[in-house]
Motif scaffolding. Structure first.
Motif, short mmCIF file in Angstrom:
data_model
loop_
_atom_site.label_atom_id
_atom_site.label_comp_id
_atom_site.label_asym_id
_atom_site.label_seq_id
_atom_site.Cartn_x
_atom_site.Cartn_y
_atom_site.Cartn_z
N TRP A 146 0.97 -1.12 0.04
CA TRP A 146 0.10 0.08 -0.16
C TRP A 146 0.87 1.19 0.02
CZ3 TRP A 146 -4.83 -0.52 3.49
CH2 TRP A 146 -5.40 -1.50 3.34
N PRO A 147 0.76 2.09 -0.93
CA PRO A 147 1.38 3.34 -0.84
C PRO A 147 1.23 4.22 0.24
CG PRO A 147 0.45 3.20 -2.97
CD PRO A 147 -0.31 2.18 -2.21
N GLU A 148 2.09 5.06 0.79
CA GLU A 148 1.64 6.04 1.97
C GLU A 148 0.55 6.86 1.19
OE1 GLU A 148 5.20 8.22 2.14
OE2 GLU A 148 6.28 6.58 2.84
N GLY A 149 -0.44 7.38 2.21
CA GLY A 149 -1.56 7.97 1.95
C GLY A 149 -2.67 8.01 2.91
N ALA A 150 -3.58 8.81 2.64
CA ALA A 150 -5.12 8.77 3.31
C ALA A 150 -5.87 7.77 2.79
CB ALA A 150 -5.58 10.14 3.61
N TYR A 151 -6.45 6.96 3.66
CA TYR A 151 -7.27 5.79 3.03
C TYR A 151 -8.77 5.82 3.79
CZ TYR A 151 -3.31 3.51 0.74
OH TYR A 151 -2.37 3.12 -0.01
N LEU A 152 -9.66 5.38 2.89
CA LEU A 152 -11.21 4.95 3.28
C LEU A 152 -11.27 3.53 3.49
CD1 LEU A 152 -13.14 7.95 1.97
CD2 LEU A 152 -12.52 7.49 4.23
N ILE A 153 -11.58 2.78 4.40
CA ILE A 153 -11.81 1.45 4.23
C ILE A 153 -13.54 1.54 4.02
CG2 ILE A 153 -11.78 -0.78 5.44
CD1 ILE A 153 -8.98 0.45 4.68
N ARG A 154 -13.88 1.03 3.19
CA ARG A 154 -15.52 0.94 2.78
C ARG A 154 -15.80 -0.38 3.45
NH1 ARG A 154 -17.51 3.02 -2.74
NH2 ARG A 154 -17.07 0.78 -3.38
N ARG A 162 -20.53 1.65 5.13
CA ARG A 162 -19.71 2.79 5.96
C ARG A 162 -18.45 2.86 5.80
NH1 ARG A 162 -23.36 2.77 9.89
NH2 ARG A 162 -24.53 4.65 9.86
N TYR A 163 -17.80 3.87 6.20
CA TYR A 163 -16.10 4.04 6.32
C TYR A 163 -15.56 3.85 7.53
CZ TYR A 163 -17.13 7.10 2.01
OH TYR A 163 -17.68 7.38 0.66
N VAL A 164 -14.36 3.30 7.14
CA VAL A 164 -13.35 3.54 8.26
C VAL A 164 -12.17 4.05 8.12
CG1 VAL A 164 -11.79 2.24 10.09
CG2 VAL A 164 -14.32 1.27 9.66
N PRO A 165 -11.78 5.43 8.42
CA PRO A 165 -10.42 6.02 7.77
C PRO A 165 -9.26 5.38 8.37
CG PRO A 165 -11.62 7.35 9.31
CD PRO A 165 -12.46 5.94 9.40
N ILE A 166 -8.13 5.34 7.67
CA ILE A 166 -6.96 4.95 8.37
C ILE A 166 -5.73 5.73 7.50
CG2 ILE A 166 -6.81 2.95 7.12
CD1 ILE A 166 -5.37 1.76 9.80
N THR A 167 -4.58 6.02 8.21
CA THR A 167 -3.65 6.74 7.43
C THR A 167 -2.40 5.75 7.23
OG1 THR A 167 -4.40 8.87 8.36
CG2 THR A 167 -1.99 8.66 7.33
N VAL A 168 -2.05 5.40 6.12
CA VAL A 168 -0.75 4.74 5.89
C VAL A 168 0.48 5.90 5.87
CG1 VAL A 168 0.78 3.39 4.54
CG2 VAL A 168 -1.87 2.81 4.68
N ARG A 169 0.94 5.85 7.16
CA ARG A 169 1.99 7.26 7.35
C ARG A 169 3.37 7.10 6.71
NH1 ARG A 169 1.96 4.43 12.31
NH2 ARG A 169 4.14 3.88 13.19
N SER A 170 4.14 8.06 6.63
CA SER A 170 5.30 8.21 6.13
C SER A 170 6.50 7.97 7.10
CB SER A 170 5.58 9.60 5.33
OG SER A 170 4.81 9.63 4.43
N ALA A 171 7.25 6.90 6.77
CA ALA A 171 8.32 6.54 7.58
C ALA A 171 9.50 7.85 7.61
CB ALA A 171 9.30 5.39 7.13
N ALA A 222 -16.63 8.94 8.05
CA ALA A 222 -15.62 9.86 7.90
C ALA A 222 -15.87 11.00 7.75
CB ALA A 222 -14.68 9.08 6.70
N ARG A 223 -16.79 11.59 8.66
CA ARG A 223 -17.63 13.09 8.13
C ARG A 223 -16.58 14.11 8.09
NH1 ARG A 223 -20.28 16.20 12.28
NH2 ARG A 223 -19.70 14.68 13.70
N LEU A 224 -15.64 14.13 9.00
CA LEU A 224 -14.82 15.49 9.14
C LEU A 224 -13.68 15.27 8.05
CD1 LEU A 224 -16.47 15.96 11.74
CD2 LEU A 224 -14.43 17.13 12.77
#
Length: 458
Positions: A146-154, A162-171, A222-224
């Protein structure tokens, strides 16, 4: 500060299913894909052959009516290759989880096979805090590839999505523009289970003194993020600037070493002392800062593990009572509710190069900032918008200042800067002219800030 308080007080809490605890469903196999509607057929009890799909496939990420399922992840962010667990509750027999990286376009990187589902127990209340930490895990997701970035798990079921947000952060953030997901603020406003830092049973008096990440987010999940961050991330992905991704909780010593810039997005209100110290030190070493919202760095919170503490009656102080937020941002929160036209006063500044128009209806609101006594002496006002703040006459400012390190610091001073990227689709009287204006100005920031301390760039 108050943008969602009145709204939140009117919302019903998300549904919690009160049923006996079930055995944890089987773990899904990472990387296996179910195509399109076949996934929902399988979730409803039909059959489907799982196939592999290449990472980065464009996907329609939207949910029209969130319902029928909810969940959360046990990690706010992960490094590429790390795993996280999903906790899912639904009365549907099965669900599918689809991982989508938000960008331009938003792409699918992974989708599970259908996973046996269960309705999880009702929320628990401990010391005024709502939690679903007692839920049983539904599946483990590995992020290899997975590339680094902002993700929505649907989460997808026959009953709804419904969504679950998660971030694949940068090392490492060295040489990159850091996009910051404001997860502490997302959680502060989250009314799942009936309580947030703003309201609870009986309104403000029933609010929680602390909130947990061990629960789903309310409404879409993931409203906000969708309201205040997604549009800016899509633009940043098109800018050509090298990007890194972090959340508020990742702002620890060393996190911004070598970063060219940090972009705080549309509503980034809740900051711990560690967060502020890390960002201030980065600025003083030449990291540019952009605040594309209003009412940032307002509440001085404590973070303990997966809990944000902010008891507004006895413990949680405003940053300005200790160290005005304007010392960092250049200005600070002043007005809610604000409804005003945004008025450019320094059209010759490089931030506005290539923009058209000088007055943009509705773009200043619903919270706004202005220069205060704590603002740096060299702060420049780039836009000054007359505001009627519930009968009080005031102004909203966009500002820019240069730190001793040469770092540039921009603050839009309006919570609608990112919403304005949608033009009239933003609502609130915003016109289509706002979209090319805010997009071009933000692109100018991204490109100049990505090259190092802004005032060393010629």
């Amino acid at each position: 500060m108050r943008i969602l308080f009145i709204i939140a007080a009117l919302l019903l809490p998300s549904a919690c299913f009160a049923v006996p605890e079930a055995e944890p469903p089987r773990r899904a196999v990472q990387g296996e894909a179910v195509q399109g509607e076949a996934a929902l057929d399988a979730a409803a009890g039909g059959s489907s052959v799982a196939t592999r799909q290449a990472a980065g496939t464009p996907v329609d990420w939207r949910i029209e009516r969130p319902r029928g399922v909810e969940g959360f992840a046990d990690r706010v962010s992960v490094l590429p290759g790390e795993s996280f667990r999903l906790y899912v509750s639904t009365r549907a027999p099965r669900f599918v989880a689809r991982a989508m990286r938000v960008g331009s376009p938003t792409t699918q990187v992974w989708v599970s096979k259908p996973v046996e589902a269960a309705a999880q127990p009702a929320a628990r209340l401990t010391g005024g805090m709502v939690s679903a930490a007692h839920w049983k895990p539904s599946l483990t997701v590995e992020t290899t590839g997975w590339p680094e970035g902002a993700y929505l798990i649907r989460l997808e079921t026959s009953r709804g999505h419904r969504y679950v947000p998660i971030t694949v952060r940068s090392a490492s953030t060295a040489g990159k523009v850091v996009i910051l997901n404001a997860v502490t603020t997302w959680q502060a406003y989250n009314r799942w289970g009936g309580r947030s830092l703003y309201s609870g049973p009986g309104g403000f008096s029933g609010r929680s003194p602390r909130v947990s990440f061990d629960r789903p987010y309310d409404r879409s999940g993931a409203r906000l993020f969708l309201d205040f961050e997604r549009d800016a991330i899509e633009l940043a992905e098109r800018s050509g600037a090298p990007l890194a991704y972090l959340t508020d909780l990742d702002l620890k010593p060393g996190a911004l070493d070598g970063a060219t810039a940090l972009f705080s997005l549309g509503h980034d209100e809740y900051w711990s002392p560690t967060m502020r110290s890390v960002v201030t030190r980065a600025r003083d070493r030449g990291t540019n800062l952009a605040f594309l919202g209003a009412n940032a760095v307002y509440w001085r919170i404590a973070v303990k593990g997966r809990v944000v503490e902010c008891d507004k009656a006895v413990r949680c102080r405003l940053w300005r009572s200790v160290k005005p937020e304007s010392e960092l941002i250049g200005q600070q929160y002043d007005c809610f509710p604000a409804e005003a036209a945004y008025v450019v006063t320094r059209a010759d500044h490089w931030i506005f190069e290539g923009t058209e128009g000088r007055r943009f209806p509705g773009l200043a609101g619903v919270e706004t900032d202005k220069v205060s006594p704590g603002s740096p002496a060299n702060v420049r006002i780039l836009a000054e918008s007359p505001v009627d703040c519930g009968g009080r006459r005031t102004v909203a400012h966009s500002t820019y200042y240069v730190a001793d390190s040469g770092a540039g610091v921009f603050a839009s001073g309006t919570m609608r800067w990112i919403c304005g990227m949608r033009g009239s689709a933003c609502g609130h009287g915003v016109t289509d002219a706002a979209a090319p204006f805010t997009r071009r100005a933000t692109m100018n920031l991204l490109r100049r800030f990505s090259a190092g301390p802004a005032e060393s760039v010629r």
